[in-house]
Each structure stands twice: as C-alpha cells, then as structure tokens.
Design an enzyme around this catalytic site. Structure first.
Site, PDB file in Angstrom:
ATOM      1  CG  ASP A  39       0.145   9.203   0.518  1.00 52.93           C
ATOM      2  OD1 ASP A  39       0.087   7.992   0.801  1.00 52.93           O
ATOM      3  OD2 ASP A  39      -0.640  10.057   0.991  1.00 52.93           O
ATOM      4  CG  HIS A  69      -2.013  -1.028   1.137  1.00 52.54           C
ATOM      5  ND1 HIS A  69      -3.326  -0.711   0.882  1.00 52.54           N
ATOM      6  CD2 HIS A  69      -1.963  -2.382   1.232  1.00 52.54           C
ATOM      7  CE1 HIS A  69      -4.039  -1.820   0.848  1.00 52.54           C
ATOM      8  NE2 HIS A  69      -3.237  -2.853   1.061  1.00 52.54           N
TER       9      HIS A  69
HETATM   10  P1  ADP Z   1      -3.297   6.746   4.725  1.00 52.62           P
HETATM   11  O1  ADP Z   1      -3.659   5.379   4.313  1.00 52.62           O
HETATM   12  O2  ADP Z   1      -1.831   7.018   4.697  1.00 52.62           O
HETATM   13  O3  ADP Z   1      -3.890   7.170   6.008  1.00 52.62           O
HETATM   14  P2  ADP Z   1      -5.080   7.628   2.563  1.00 52.62           P
HETATM   15  O4  ADP Z   1      -5.382   9.011   2.087  1.00 52.62           O
HETATM   16  O5  ADP Z   1      -4.755   6.664   1.474  1.00 52.62           O
HETATM   17  O6  ADP Z   1      -3.887   7.755   3.616  1.00 52.62           O
HETATM   18  O7  ADP Z   1      -6.312   7.039   3.341  1.00 52.62           O
HETATM   19  C1  ADP Z   1      -6.829   7.677   4.472  1.00 52.62           C
HETATM   20  C2  ADP Z   1      -8.205   7.134   4.763  1.00 52.62           C
HETATM   21  O8  ADP Z   1      -8.553   7.518   6.088  1.00 52.62           O
HETATM   22  C3  ADP Z   1      -9.260   7.699   3.838  1.00 52.62           C
HETATM   23  O9  ADP Z   1     -10.229   6.717   3.550  1.00 52.62           O
HETATM   24  C4  ADP Z   1      -9.867   8.838   4.672  1.00 52.62           C
HETATM   25  O10 ADP Z   1     -11.220   9.101   4.390  1.00 52.62           O
HETATM   26  C5  ADP Z   1      -9.742   8.292   6.070  1.00 52.62           C
HETATM   27  N1  ADP Z   1      -9.599   9.397   7.032  1.00 52.62           N
HETATM   28  C6  ADP Z   1      -8.660  10.365   7.023  1.00 52.62           C
HETATM   29  N2  ADP Z   1      -8.864  11.229   8.025  1.00 52.62           N
HETATM   30  C7  ADP Z   1      -9.953  10.808   8.687  1.00 52.62           C
HETATM   31  C8  ADP Z   1     -10.660  11.273   9.832  1.00 52.62           C
HETATM   32  N3  ADP Z   1     -10.274  12.362  10.511  1.00 52.62           N
HETATM   33  N4  ADP Z   1     -11.733  10.584  10.228  1.00 52.62           N
HETATM   34  C9  ADP Z   1     -12.111   9.478   9.562  1.00 52.62           C
HETATM   35  N5  ADP Z   1     -11.480   8.982   8.486  1.00 52.62           N
HETATM   36  C10 ADP Z   1     -10.407   9.631   8.058  1.00 52.62           C
HETATM   37  C1  G6P Z   2      -1.344   3.356   5.966  1.00 53.81           C
HETATM   38  C2  G6P Z   2      -0.714   1.978   5.892  1.00 53.81           C
HETATM   39  C3  G6P Z   2      -1.593   0.956   6.607  1.00 53.81           C
HETATM   40  C4  G6P Z   2      -1.902   1.425   8.017  1.00 53.81           C
HETATM   41  C5  G6P Z   2      -2.508   2.832   7.997  1.00 53.81           C
HETATM   42  C6  G6P Z   2      -2.789   3.381   9.381  1.00 53.81           C
HETATM   43  O1  G6P Z   2      -2.527   3.312   5.257  1.00 53.81           O
HETATM   44  O2  G6P Z   2      -0.522   1.612   4.541  1.00 53.81           O
HETATM   45  O3  G6P Z   2      -0.956  -0.304   6.651  1.00 53.81           O
HETATM   46  O4  G6P Z   2      -2.785   0.536   8.652  1.00 53.81           O
HETATM   47  O5  G6P Z   2      -1.617   3.701   7.330  1.00 53.81           O
HETATM   48  O6  G6P Z   2      -1.665   3.291  10.188  1.00 53.81           O
HETATM   49  P1  G6P Z   2      -1.662   2.460  11.551  1.00 53.81           P
HETATM   50  O7  G6P Z   2      -0.235   2.480  11.978  1.00 53.81           O
HETATM   51  O8  G6P Z   2      -2.568   3.212  12.459  1.00 53.81           O
HETATM   52  O9  G6P Z   2      -2.165   1.089  11.243  1.00 53.81           O
END
Ligand code: ADP
Ligand code: G6P
Length: 479
Positions: free
Chosen positions: A378, A166
């Site tokens: 990212d 991911h």
């Molecule tokens: P990462 O996987 O690194 O966190 P992404 O942008 O790929 O970054 O995915 C983030 C996910 O988490 C998205 O589905 C987004 O809607 C969700 N998200 C981000 N911030 C919040 C929040 N404050 N509350 C709920 N969901 C959130």
């Molecule tokens: C990214 C990573 C996931 C991870 C998520 C939240 O999306 O690719 O593997 O689960 O961040 O991070 P956390 O450390 O809270 O699992």
C-alpha cells in the site's frame, strides 16, 4: 453554471473528481463522494485553497459542465464507455495497478489499452492547458495520469508542473515488464518535481530513469537531455497524511461517542472488537486477516461468542476479474466464519460491502479495540492514520502491515508481515493482551506523529518543493 472561461492559478488533476455522478432508477441525478484516499486527502487540501479540480465524474458519456461543489470548482473530463473499459479499468487498474503493487495478481498487457491511456492523458493535458492561468501551479495526481506532465509541458511551457504518486513506485525489475516503460518515464519527466510516498519509491523511479532511459541521475535529480526538454527534475518522498484535527474533532463529538457505544451494544457488547476498513481490493490483505482470525477462533485463542470482527469493505472496480474473485472469496469466508463461530446476537463477524459517512467511520474507529490494517502492499494507507487521529482517548491498538507507507512513520504500531500467518496471529493476540498502559503509551506516540505530519503539512511541503524545483520553466507569455 460556473464561468467556463475562468482561469486558475492553482489547478489539480486526478482521474476522479471528489464526487461521482450517479443516476438512480427514476433518472434522478445524485452526487456521491468518490472512494479512496486520494479524494480524502485532496478534499482537505482544496477546502483551504482557491483552485480548480480537473477529473472524471465517474460515469461514461458526456461530461457535465464545470460546476461548484463544497467550495471547489470542479471541471469534468469526459470518458467514453470504451475509455472507461480500456483506460480506467484496463490500463490503469489491470496493467499498472498490479505492476505497481508487487504483481499480487498478474498484470494484463494490451496495446489497445495503452492507446486509450495515451488518448485520455492527452485530453486531461488539454483540459489543464485550458483552465490554467499564466504561470499557474498545476499538480497532477497518481498513476492514471503519468503522461500528463510532458504533454502539458508541450502545450504550456509557462506553468509549473508537479506530480504525486499516491501508490508505490515499483522496483526496476517489475517496472521493466511494461512494454511502454520508456514512454511512461518520459511522461513523468515533463514535471518539475515528482513526489512519492516513501524514499524507496523515489529511489525506484530514479533507478528506472538510469536503467531504462540511460539518464544521468545526481542525488535525487534527473538531468533530462536536450532532446527531451533539457531540464532537471527532482524526485523525493513526501509522505501523505490525513486531516488530524478534523478527525480528532469529529471523534470527540458527543453523538459520535454515543454511536460508538451503540455499535458495541448492537454487537452484543463483545469483550474484543476488531475492525477492518478498506476498499475491497486484493492489495489490502483482507484474505490474510480473515485467515488469521478464523484460525484464532478454530484454535480456541478467541471465542466467537465474545469477539466480533467488523469488516467494512467499500465496493471498488467491480467489473475487473481479480476484484470479482476477491469478493467471492471474502464473502464465502465471512459466511463460513459466522456459520461456525457466531451465537445469536453475538456475531463472530459483521461484514458490510458499503460506503459510510465520515461520522460513522469515526464512531467505528472509536469503538474498535484492535484496528487491522494488513495490506500486502500500500502506498500509504490513510485508514491507519485516521484510526490514530480518532483515538483521543489514547485507547485501541493498531496492527499494521510492514508493507504500507504508513509503517515507515508509525513505528509504535504492532507491525506485522501479513504473509506470516503465525506472526499475524501472535501479533493480534499481543495487541489484544496488551495492558491499557502499554496501549496508551503507543497510541500517544502515534498521535504525536500524525498530528505533526498532517495533510496540510504534506501539501505545504509538496508545494514548497515544487516551487523550489531546479527545473523552473522560463516565464513565457501565454500565446
Ligand atoms: P485507498 O486509497 O487505497 O482506498 P486509503 O486507506 O489510503 O486506501 O484511503 C481510503 C479512504 O477511503 C480513507 O479516507 C477511508 O476513510 C475511506 N473509506 C474506506 N472505506 C470506506 C467506507 N466503507 N465508506 C467510506 N469511506 C471509506
Ligand atoms: C487509490 C488510488 C486513487 C483512486 C482510489 C480509488 O486511492 O491511489 O487514485 O482514485 O484508490 O480507486 P478508483 O479506481 O475507484 O478511483
């Protein structure tokens, strides 16, 4: 309680289950949705399939018994306090995460963390071997579980194993810093098919196999020598996405539209509403966007009494130093910006360090004129794709960092280099000043792409390629 002897034809493994077990001050157990894009994507995929999800329930100690939740069977794997610190916060998020994200902060190397990482990967492999039916498809996810493919292959030669990354896969020069680089590559090569976000990530992996293991690579296939299993492994890009139709449907609901208007009204109906939604992570470039915003206010290009920037930051990995430092920096910048540029009832910034339900996120996406997605690195960034999915009005503008996987597809966004503060400021102003016709032209094109390449398309494509992988295991009868 669920039947713990049941076996499944479709098994996924991720460090986290889609829900976290949280015990409140009175000892009541609650289940909260886990943070991050992996969970968002795989929840949508699993809701349309029968299968089991193997993962950690988010707190140290004994694992709860397998249970059903949201139409899914969940199979918890326990982590001790020491393993949470060494395998999860340590090796996964203070060694691998920085190395795989361009070493934005320095990576820490500790042999004890590596030992714990190996042990937890062994536990996951055993749990998968226990729940997989004869000939099952096992789909392993992300950087926390890179040793699982080879460990599982040793336990169960009858199953088909796929792994999806991911996050980015680093260039050889960075990957090569890992004292355990060979063991990690060998762990991954236990799979039949390896999926990456961008073609460049798959190429980095293939190069690492050549450089650090001396393996023969032809096109996108690694030939694993006889001593280490003697099979072929394909590595290719399969970019992940979001559930376009469900986000689109959510944002069309009357109550969500109403809430979007209410959000703007509660901020004093600013002329310009900017939005950031991220886990509070140093990879997301939150500091860079705050700097650009503060300078735009300082130089008078934006008026703080008529502009609001809403930054929603999900709490993340809160015991790791780099995350503690980031939070301090962000919160002090927000305080400074508000102190300097807000009016009563018209805040220059609104900052929430909280998680929100999907409905609230959809309303925020719909309310925002400008979506700021400025990571320094990212794997994909699903927030960018969620924003596009919610803009059924073809309104809004997406400012998107070149260093996200999403930028490879979303060419009609306002693309930026977040390190270039002048360029970032100019791009934000271009997006603000664009005509409604120009914004709509861009948004329509973006929506077409995300609609076509949605999360179901991604999962189907990954699983098809896994099925067609050259290294199909021989079908043995399970012992
Ligand atoms: P990462 O996987 O690194 O966190 P992404 O942008 O790929 O970054 O995915 C983030 C996910 O988490 C998205 O589905 C987004 O809607 C969700 N998200 C981000 N911030 C919040 C929040 N404050 N509350 C709920 N969901 C959130
Ligand atoms: C990214 C990573 C996931 C991870 C998520 C939240 O999306 O690719 O593997 O689960 O961040 O991070 P956390 O450390 O809270 O699992």
């Amino acid at each position: 309680m669920a039947d713990s002897t049941q076996r499944f034809d479709f098994v996924i493994a991720a460090n986290r289950l889609p829900v976290d077990r949280v015990v409140d001050a009175d000892g009541n157990v609650e289940w909260h949705r886990s943070p991050g894009g992996l969970v968002t994507a795989m929840e949508s995929v699993m809701s349309e399939r029968d299968g089991v999800w193997v993962g950690w329930a988010g707190e140290a100690g004994e694992a709860p018994a397998p249970f059903d939740e949201g139409g899914m069977r969940l199979h918890p794997v326990p982590l001790s306090e020491e393993e949470v610190a060494g395998y999860y916060e340590g090796f996964s998020n203070d060694t691998l995460w920085p190395i795989y994200h361009d070493v934005i902060v320095p990576a820490q190397f500790h042999r004890k963390w590596w030992q714990l990482y190996r042990e937890v990967n062994e536990r996951f492999a055993q749990a998968l071997a226990d729940v997989a039916a004869e000939g099952a498809t096992v789909w392993v996810h992300d950087y926390q579980l890179q040793l699982v493919p080879a460990l599982l292959r040793q336990l169960r030669s009858d199953v088909r194993i796929g792994w999806f990354d991911h996050i980015p896969f680093p260039p050889v020069e960075l990957f090569g810093q890992l004292p355990w680089r060979a063991a990690i590559l060998e762990g991954l090569l236990g799979a039949d098919f390896l999926g990456f976000q961008r073609p460049g990530d798959a190429e980095n992996f293939l190069r690492a196999c050549r450089r650090h293991l001396g393996m023969t690579v032809k096109g996108d296939v690694v030939h694993v020598g006889k001593t280490t299993g003697g099979h072929d492994v394909r590595a290719a890009s399969v970019p992940i996405s979001v559930d376009f139709s469900s986000m689109d449907e959510l944002a069309r609901r009357p109550e969500v539209r109403r809430r979007a208007k209410e959000i703007r009204a509660s901020l004093g109906d600013p002329s310009v509403l900017l939005l950031g939604i991220d886990r509070l992570d140093y990879t997301k470039g939150i500091r860079h966007r705050l700097k650009a915003y503060e300078e735009l206010l300082r130089d008078g290009h934006l008026d703080g009494s008529d502009t609001t920037f809403v930054q929603i930051a999900t709490p993340s990995r809160e015991r790791i130093d780099a995350y503690i430092d980031l939070r301090e920096h962000v919160e002090s910048a927000v305080g400074r910006i508000n102190g300097e540029y807000s009016d009563i009832g018209s805040p220059a910034m609104e900052y929430l360090h909280q998680s929100h339900p999907r409905e609230e996120l959809a309303a925020l996406y719909l309310a925002a004129d400008i979506m700021l997605v400025t990571p320094l690195r990212d794997g994909m960034n699903l927030v960018a794709k969620e924003y596009v999915s919610c803009r059924h009005d073809n309104g809004g503008a997406l400012v998107l960092s070149e260093f996200t996987g999403a930028a490879e597809e979303l060419k009609e966004a306002y693309l930026v280099n977040p390190h270039d503060t002048v360029g970032l400021k100019r791009t934000i102003m271009d997006a603000i000043g664009a005509s409604p016709a120009e914004r709509s032209r861009r948004m329509k094109a973006l929506r077409r792409r995300v609609r076509r390449n949605d999360v179901q398309h991604w999962a189907a494509s990954f699983l098809e390629q896994l099925e067609a992988a050259p290294g199909r295991p021989a079908r043995h009868t399970r012992p």
